[in-house]
Design an enzyme around this catalytic site. Structure first.
Site, PDB file in Angstrom:
ATOM      1  N   GLY A   1       0.666  -1.273   0.177  1.00  0.00           N
ATOM      2  CA  GLY A   1       0.041   0.177  -0.050  1.00  0.00           C
ATOM      3  C   GLY A   1       0.952   1.203   0.136  1.00  0.00           C
ATOM      4  O   GLY A   1       0.261   2.464   0.071  1.00  0.00           O
TER       5      GLY A   1
ATOM      6  N   PRO B   1       4.532  -4.951  -0.918  1.00  0.00           N
ATOM      7  CA  PRO B   1       4.265  -3.681  -1.946  1.00  0.00           C
ATOM      8  C   PRO B   1       4.134  -4.341  -3.309  1.00  0.00           C
ATOM      9  O   PRO B   1       4.770  -5.290  -4.012  1.00  0.00           O
ATOM     10  CB  PRO B   1       5.641  -2.640  -2.029  1.00  0.00           C
ATOM     11  CG  PRO B   1       6.592  -3.947  -1.665  1.00  0.00           C
ATOM     12  CD  PRO B   1       5.943  -4.990  -0.669  1.00  0.00           C
ATOM     13  N   GLY B   2       3.202  -3.598  -3.993  1.00  0.00           N
ATOM     14  CA  GLY B   2       2.902  -3.785  -5.583  1.00  0.00           C
ATOM     15  C   GLY B   2       3.311  -2.483  -6.391  1.00  0.00           C
ATOM     16  O   GLY B   2       4.372  -2.247  -6.743  1.00  0.00           O
ATOM     17  N   ARG B   3       2.345  -1.781  -6.095  1.00  0.00           N
ATOM     18  CA  ARG B   3       2.599  -0.400  -6.692  1.00  0.00           C
ATOM     19  C   ARG B   3       3.911   0.147  -6.892  1.00  0.00           C
ATOM     20  O   ARG B   3       4.613   0.711  -7.768  1.00  0.00           O
ATOM     21  CB  ARG B   3       1.538   0.701  -6.198  1.00  0.00           C
ATOM     22  CG  ARG B   3       1.301   2.020  -7.008  1.00  0.00           C
ATOM     23  CD  ARG B   3       0.324   2.831  -6.370  1.00  0.00           C
ATOM     24  NE  ARG B   3      -0.806   2.264  -5.740  1.00  0.00           N
ATOM     25  CZ  ARG B   3      -1.989   2.168  -6.438  1.00  0.00           C
ATOM     26  NH1 ARG B   3      -1.985   2.639  -7.661  1.00  0.00           N
ATOM     27  NH2 ARG B   3      -2.921   1.575  -5.947  1.00  0.00           N
TER      28      ARG B   3
ATOM     29  N   ARG C   1      -7.655   3.284 -15.194  1.00  0.00           N
ATOM     30  CA  ARG C   1      -7.544   3.719 -13.852  1.00  0.00           C
ATOM     31  C   ARG C   1      -8.399   5.368 -13.641  1.00  0.00           C
ATOM     32  O   ARG C   1      -8.913   5.515 -12.716  1.00  0.00           O
ATOM     33  CB  ARG C   1      -6.077   3.856 -13.399  1.00  0.00           C
ATOM     34  CG  ARG C   1      -5.692   2.527 -13.174  1.00  0.00           C
ATOM     35  CD  ARG C   1      -4.423   2.623 -12.207  1.00  0.00           C
ATOM     36  NE  ARG C   1      -4.416   2.693 -10.934  1.00  0.00           N
ATOM     37  CZ  ARG C   1      -4.434   3.670 -10.298  1.00  0.00           C
ATOM     38  NH1 ARG C   1      -3.764   4.754 -10.973  1.00  0.00           N
ATOM     39  NH2 ARG C   1      -4.575   3.866  -9.052  1.00  0.00           N
TER      40      ARG C   1
ATOM     41  N   TYR D   1     -11.308   4.915 -11.316  1.00  0.00           N
ATOM     42  CA  TYR D   1     -11.215   5.595 -10.113  1.00  0.00           C
ATOM     43  C   TYR D   1     -10.693   7.195  -9.930  1.00  0.00           C
ATOM     44  O   TYR D   1     -10.580   7.639  -8.993  1.00  0.00           O
ATOM     45  CB  TYR D   1      -9.613   5.066  -9.259  1.00  0.00           C
ATOM     46  CG  TYR D   1      -9.545   3.422  -9.374  1.00  0.00           C
ATOM     47  CD1 TYR D   1     -10.349   2.716  -8.652  1.00  0.00           C
ATOM     48  CD2 TYR D   1      -8.419   2.856 -10.015  1.00  0.00           C
ATOM     49  CE1 TYR D   1     -10.118   1.406  -8.695  1.00  0.00           C
ATOM     50  CE2 TYR D   1      -8.222   1.800 -10.231  1.00  0.00           C
ATOM     51  CZ  TYR D   1      -8.903   0.806  -9.451  1.00  0.00           C
ATOM     52  OH  TYR D   1      -8.786  -0.458  -9.411  1.00  0.00           O
TER      53      TYR D   1
ATOM     54  N   CYS E   1     -15.203   3.420 -27.959  1.00  0.00           N
ATOM     55  CA  CYS E   1     -16.574   3.917 -28.307  1.00  0.00           C
ATOM     56  C   CYS E   1     -17.401   4.016 -26.791  1.00  0.00           C
ATOM     57  O   CYS E   1     -18.074   3.363 -26.655  1.00  0.00           O
ATOM     58  CB  CYS E   1     -17.405   3.307 -29.111  1.00  0.00           C
ATOM     59  SG  CYS E   1     -16.799   3.115 -30.954  1.00  0.00           S
ATOM     60  N   GLU E   2     -16.866   5.012 -26.205  1.00  0.00           N
ATOM     61  CA  GLU E   2     -17.166   5.263 -24.763  1.00  0.00           C
ATOM     62  C   GLU E   2     -17.018   6.628 -24.348  1.00  0.00           C
ATOM     63  O   GLU E   2     -15.694   7.005 -24.318  1.00  0.00           O
ATOM     64  CB  GLU E   2     -16.514   4.187 -24.000  1.00  0.00           C
ATOM     65  CG  GLU E   2     -16.980   4.087 -22.466  1.00  0.00           C
ATOM     66  CD  GLU E   2     -17.609   2.969 -21.918  1.00  0.00           C
ATOM     67  OE1 GLU E   2     -17.747   1.871 -22.747  1.00  0.00           O
ATOM     68  OE2 GLU E   2     -18.039   3.079 -20.950  1.00  0.00           O
TER      69      GLU E   2
ATOM     70  N   TYR F   1      -0.630  -1.687 -12.199  1.00  0.00           N
ATOM     71  CA  TYR F   1      -2.310  -2.019 -12.435  1.00  0.00           C
ATOM     72  C   TYR F   1      -2.575  -1.085 -13.812  1.00  0.00           C
ATOM     73  O   TYR F   1      -3.669  -0.613 -14.059  1.00  0.00           O
ATOM     74  CB  TYR F   1      -3.046  -1.055 -11.379  1.00  0.00           C
ATOM     75  CG  TYR F   1      -2.584  -1.722 -10.020  1.00  0.00           C
ATOM     76  CD1 TYR F   1      -2.944  -3.050  -9.742  1.00  0.00           C
ATOM     77  CD2 TYR F   1      -1.831  -1.091  -9.204  1.00  0.00           C
ATOM     78  CE1 TYR F   1      -2.496  -3.604  -8.190  1.00  0.00           C
ATOM     79  CE2 TYR F   1      -1.694  -1.433  -7.969  1.00  0.00           C
ATOM     80  CZ  TYR F   1      -1.966  -2.824  -7.631  1.00  0.00           C
ATOM     81  OH  TYR F   1      -1.730  -3.342  -6.361  1.00  0.00           O
TER      82      TYR F   1
END
Ligand code: LLP
Length: 437
Positions: free
Chosen positions: A253, A296-298, A335, A339, A366-367, A396
């Protein structure tokens, strides 16, 4: 022109024109490999692993370990790097496990998370000698016991505990509160209850406990609150059941910089503070401090990543908005759509030009929600064919990429020692139809 380029691996060429990443000209990379393009700075990933290991070891007198949360970015080469750096890894699916196996990553150093492992997942992981299951619920506990009994082995597990801490950082990725879908809450008695059940299983070895409270955390406080609750629980379980926790995995985190306004994480200071606190708390509770793991990842991969796009259409709607369309979008970076995550973007082939036009960078899906970032500044001269770089995209992004609109996913090009190589090739339109019968 002085700009905050967020991370030391981002720079500008001597003539001031081109953005460089890991010392390599990004415009040249876009020309060589095409766009959209994910770049990953291997040297930075390795440096982050080493910095974590050193900081954690110093903070806990060597009785600690670092696991890379591979959901942040999962592909074969990254597990090879983790193997070479002697990291553990945290995996959340048999897809991640299989990728790690393909990379020769030692399964004994692998921790299997997920709130809903199927019987087939459990069997697969055990068959390949997974180190630890991080048991999330009672059904899983019994399923692990059944599979271990079938094989006549004693499977190590950690129990996923919910300490009831709200990190107040990022709601969508907060996981430590009592009402979380993950784990067993201490507050409700569920955590103690599952420990008792787990200890009664003949084919399960309860190695310890795990928790994870949230993401984008920049100081020690959340970890101190978490450790306070968890160490109390660990001491209570020793007093009530004689259970000695060997390993306490406090999750990941730690934050990274997406914007110049984001703070710089003082990793050594933060971990030292957590270490001091935990040692004092354990002493006060009269327990030995278990081995501590961080996952930890991020913060291992995020600023090792950058995405390059080519600009297509530039559309000004006077008095309303300027759109800059790029050749990727929510398929390679979901992302913002998911988010409202902030990003820093530059025109990589015109770093010397004033970034003076407020615009919204959109993708080609198309969004209407296919936005990479609204209201950022790019040069007013930007036009079709220019290269736009989006920074801090190592975590991510590839792992959350999709084929919406049947767009192909970009390749991952690694940068190491001033050279580049392809770690994941670009998806082709034939890959897209390969599953169609
Ligand atoms: N350990 C566990 C059990 C986790 O659930 C996570 C992240 C981590 C470690 C690593 O956390 P990190 O150090 O990367 O913050 N897709 C979201 C992030 C979801 C994180 C889920 N769990 C995003 O794009 O921000």
């Amino acid at each position: 022109m002085t700009r905050d380029l967020l991370c030391e691996n981002v720079s500008v060429s001597a003539d001031g024109q081109h953005l460089q990443f890991a010392g390599i000209d990004t415009v040249a990379l876009a020309g060589q490999y095409g766009t959209p393009l994910y770049l990953m700075d291997e040297d930075r990933i390795r440096a982050c692993c080493r910095a974590y290991k050193a900081a954690v070891s110093a903070a806990f007198d060597g009785n600690a370990q670092v696991l890379y949360a591979s959901k942040a970015s999962s592909f074969k080469r990254i597990y090879e790097i983790m193997r070479e750096e002697n990291m553990g890894v945290d995996v959340v699916s048999i897809g991640e496990i299989y990728t790690a196996i393909k990379a020769g990553f030692p399964m004994s150093q692998t921790y299997f998370h997920s709130n809903n492992k199927t019987d087939a997942d459990i069997a697969f992981a055990m068959e390949h000698g997974i180190g630890y299951f991080v048991v999330d619920n009672e059904e899983e506990l019994f399923a692990v016991e059944r599979e271990a009994a079938k094989r006549g082995i004693r499977q190590s597990v950690l129990l996923r505990i919910t300490p009831g801490i709200d990190p107040h950082t990022f709601e969508a990725v907060s996981t430590g509160k009592v009402d979380s879908k993950f784990g067993f809450a201490i507050e409700t008695g569920a955590a103690e209850d599952i420990l008792v059940k787990a200890l009664a299983q003949p084919h399960i070895h309860v190695a310890g406990v795990h928790c994870h409270v949230g993401s984008q955390v920049f100081d020690a406080e959340v970890f101190l609150l978490t450790a306070d609750v968890m160490l109390q629980f660990i001491a209570d379980m020793k007093a009530h059941h004689g259970f000695v926790t060997e390993l306490f995995d406090i999750g990941g985190g730690f934050g990274v910089r997406y914007l110049d306004s984001d703070p710089v994480l003082d990793l050594n200071g933060c971990l030292a503070e957590i270490g001091r606190f935990m040692k004092q708390k354990a002493a006060a509770l009269g327990i030995a401090l278990p081995k501590i793991a961080f996952e930890p990842g991020r913060s291992i991969v995020a600023d090792a990543g950058m995405t390059l796009y080519t600009v297509g259409n530039v559309k000004a709607i006077p008095d309303f908005i300027n759109y800059v369309s790029v050749d990727g979008g929510m398929t390679d970076n979901v992302r913002y759509a998911m988010y409202q995550a902030p990003y820093t973007l530059f025109q990589a082939n015109a770093m010397n030009r004033e970034h003076d036009m407020t615009c919204t960078v959109v993708g080609r899906c198309c969004e209407s929600g296919d936005v990479i970032q609204p209201n950022i500044k790019l040069p007013s001269t930007i036009a079709r064919g220019d290269i736009v770089a989006c920074l801090t995209t190592g975590a991510y992004h590839y792992s959350m990429a999709s084929n919406y609109n049947r767009l192909t996913r970009p390749p991952i090009v690694m940068l190491a020692n001033g050279e580049s190589y392809v770690a994941v090739r670009r998806e082709t339109i034939d890959d897209l139809t390969a599953l169609d019968m």
